[in-house]
Enzyme design. Structure first.
Site, PDB file in Angstrom:
ATOM      1  N   TYR A 174       0.777  -1.103   0.017  1.00  0.00           N
ATOM      2  CA  TYR A 174       0.283   0.074  -0.316  1.00  0.00           C
ATOM      3  C   TYR A 174       0.874   1.690  -0.090  1.00  0.00           C
ATOM      4  O   TYR A 174       2.206   1.241   0.100  1.00  0.00           O
ATOM      5  CB  TYR A 174      -0.731   0.277   1.225  1.00  0.00           C
ATOM      6  CG  TYR A 174      -0.173   0.371   2.430  1.00  0.00           C
ATOM      7  CD1 TYR A 174       0.134  -1.005   3.495  1.00  0.00           C
ATOM      8  CD2 TYR A 174      -0.077   1.813   2.842  1.00  0.00           C
ATOM      9  CE1 TYR A 174       0.917  -0.481   3.912  1.00  0.00           C
ATOM     10  CE2 TYR A 174       0.397   1.791   4.251  1.00  0.00           C
ATOM     11  CZ  TYR A 174       1.317   0.968   4.976  1.00  0.00           C
ATOM     12  OH  TYR A 174       1.251   1.231   6.433  1.00  0.00           O
ATOM     13  N   CYS A 175       0.311   1.846  -0.535  1.00  0.00           N
ATOM     14  CA  CYS A 175       1.565   3.824  -0.136  1.00  0.00           C
ATOM     15  C   CYS A 175       0.092   4.699   0.302  1.00  0.00           C
ATOM     16  O   CYS A 175      -0.514   4.717   1.359  1.00  0.00           O
ATOM     17  CB  CYS A 175       1.869   4.529  -1.408  1.00  0.00           C
ATOM     18  SG  CYS A 175       0.878   4.233  -3.119  1.00  0.00           S
ATOM     19  N   ARG A 176       0.257   5.671  -0.353  1.00  0.00           N
ATOM     20  CA  ARG A 176      -0.772   6.827  -0.245  1.00  0.00           C
ATOM     21  C   ARG A 176      -2.436   6.957  -0.363  1.00  0.00           C
ATOM     22  O   ARG A 176      -2.791   7.727  -0.322  1.00  0.00           O
ATOM     23  CB  ARG A 176      -0.043   8.358  -0.309  1.00  0.00           C
ATOM     24  CG  ARG A 176       1.026   8.468   0.460  1.00  0.00           C
ATOM     25  CD  ARG A 176       0.829  10.318   0.228  1.00  0.00           C
ATOM     26  NE  ARG A 176       1.624  10.044  -1.091  1.00  0.00           N
ATOM     27  CZ  ARG A 176       2.512  10.145  -1.391  1.00  0.00           C
ATOM     28  NH1 ARG A 176       3.690  10.208  -0.548  1.00  0.00           N
ATOM     29  NH2 ARG A 176       3.456  10.247  -2.515  1.00  0.00           N
ATOM     30  N   CYS A 180      -2.706   6.717  -6.164  1.00  0.00           N
ATOM     31  CA  CYS A 180      -0.891   6.333  -5.960  1.00  0.00           C
ATOM     32  C   CYS A 180      -0.325   5.186  -5.937  1.00  0.00           C
ATOM     33  O   CYS A 180      -0.845   4.256  -6.006  1.00  0.00           O
ATOM     34  CB  CYS A 180      -0.589   6.969  -3.780  1.00  0.00           C
ATOM     35  SG  CYS A 180       1.618   6.496  -4.193  1.00  0.00           S
ATOM     36  N   PHE A 204      -3.062   4.222   3.232  1.00  0.00           N
ATOM     37  CA  PHE A 204      -2.763   4.389   4.416  1.00  0.00           C
ATOM     38  C   PHE A 204      -3.808   5.296   4.976  1.00  0.00           C
ATOM     39  O   PHE A 204      -4.617   5.454   5.876  1.00  0.00           O
ATOM     40  CB  PHE A 204      -1.643   5.211   4.821  1.00  0.00           C
ATOM     41  CG  PHE A 204      -1.307   5.492   6.249  1.00  0.00           C
ATOM     42  CD1 PHE A 204      -1.295   4.168   7.319  1.00  0.00           C
ATOM     43  CD2 PHE A 204      -1.132   6.218   7.153  1.00  0.00           C
ATOM     44  CE1 PHE A 204      -1.406   4.208   8.706  1.00  0.00           C
ATOM     45  CE2 PHE A 204      -1.053   6.337   8.342  1.00  0.00           C
ATOM     46  CZ  PHE A 204      -1.479   5.730   9.230  1.00  0.00           C
TER      47      PHE A 204
END
Lengths: 224, 224
Positions: A174-176, A180, A204
DNA sequence: CAAACATTCAATCATGTGGTTGAATGTTTG
DNA sequence: CAAACATTCAACCACATGATTGAATGTTTG
């Protein structure tokens, strides 16, 4: 009233800067932390002069600031609210631009099935202990809060550090947020190396906002 | 990665629209609620054709949507997040564009003395019943929704109608948002007449978005 | 202090944009 | 169904913008 118009013209200076895909891409990279001009030029594929000009425009518009370090000049976001701005923009685009939805779903189905994992699935699989949760954001953001047990590899070092992950375990990255693209890249890179990998459908910010637990310490970072 | 660039180009479509002071002004008006093309044209001072073109651009970018009602076409914000977008933009501009700060302090005279009141404070003082809430927007905007119990005096008639307010009560004025100048003018005028007056730090769009109650009828308007 | 390096400047070109005008489209009303 | 009205379209102009080039500026290193 002239004052109001002048004020809106000032706001528009900032808005104009958001009207270029190249600049938005540069902002994406800058969201990871300060970068020199030619680092940004190489990563974005633009010429150095062109990159410089875009950065100057963004600086004049107050979205970005520059600081000299030795013979390089490092640019950084003026403010973390710039990330908020982009996140809101992404959300609006997702909801109201059919093209964006189509692009994402086409990209997902065309390039192998990167079927995203929901937050609930992530929690279920995490409890089994057989999954590696991968946080593909810059270290500062990871340090400021991440999914409990997640391992951090910053996008810049992704390819080199993949080897440090346990190849026997499934990886969920996962990222932003949903737009993303680092998590997409991570999953692609991981699969290229033979991993079983998926991306989290959200990111997140959504995780945190949904009230799931957040870990703050520097727990299990792979990089040094 | 082409996908990333195309995605950013799509986001840029939305960004471009924010790069014009006129469009931002139109969005300001739309933040009050749906408006017809020529209502927007007259209030903004643009020609009807020009207004129409700006609105269409914003619609294509997904910031605004149109709905036909009889022989008029009403435009409205696509989403309340558009207000968030503008609020974040305003905040960034205020923090990072020296011009904005200068314009605000120069044009709005002694900002310290016009210490703004927060929404929470407004609610607290309103319950005490000792405060007059003053809506300094044109009657149409007031009619389309206002803070419950607020009294409306349109900016054009401000000075003549101040006398109709109860001089013994504190006045809290608001209009369209933190950069809408009517509330500043109202506070200045009220103080010149001996009133105790403050302005709300935000405005009606923010109030509405925060989920506070909205009153729609024509309740206590002072003007005729 | 000169060479090496990172960044910026200046000039140029093709393209895009905001604004104006007057005609065209589509809806309601009599 | 024609008149009245609200909005949009199409053609046009002046101007701004993004990108490319090659030269210029400013900082560190030997």
């Amino acid at each position: 009233m002239a004052f109001k118009q002048e004020l809106n013209d000032q706001f528009a200076r900032m808005g104009k800067v958001l009207g270029s895909g190249r600049r938005l891409e540069l902002l994406d990279y800058l969201a990871q932390g300060a970068r020199s001009v030619d680092a940004l030029a190489t990563v974005s594929g633009l010429s150095v002069a062109n990159t410089s000009q875009h950065l100057q425009k963004m600086q004049q518009a107050g979205l970005v600031r520059a600081e000299r370090q030795g013979k390089q000049i490092f640019y950084a976001l003026a403010d973390d609210e710039v990330i908020t701005l982009m996140t809101v923009l992404h959300g609006l685009a997702e909801r109201h631009l059919a093209e964006v939805r189509e692009m994402v779903s086409m990209h997902l189905t065309a390039r192998d099935r990167l079927a995203p994992v929901s937050v609930e699935e992530l929690l279920a699989r995490a409890q089994s202990g057989l999954v590696t949760i991968l946080d593909v954001r810059p270290p500062e953001e990871y340090a400021a809060g991440h999914v409990p047990g997640a391992v951090n590899i910053s996008p810049a070092h992704l390819r080199e550090q993949i080897a440090q992950l346990d190849a026997g375990r499934e990886v969920i990255a996962y990222c932003r947020g949903p737009y993303c693209t680092f998590s997409f890249e991570a999953v692609a890179a991981l699969r290229a190396q033979g991993f079983t990998a998926h991306r989290l459908e959200s990111g997140f910010p959504e995780w945190k906002q949904a009230g799931y637990p957040v870990e703050y310490e520097h727990s299990e970072q792979v990089s040094r």
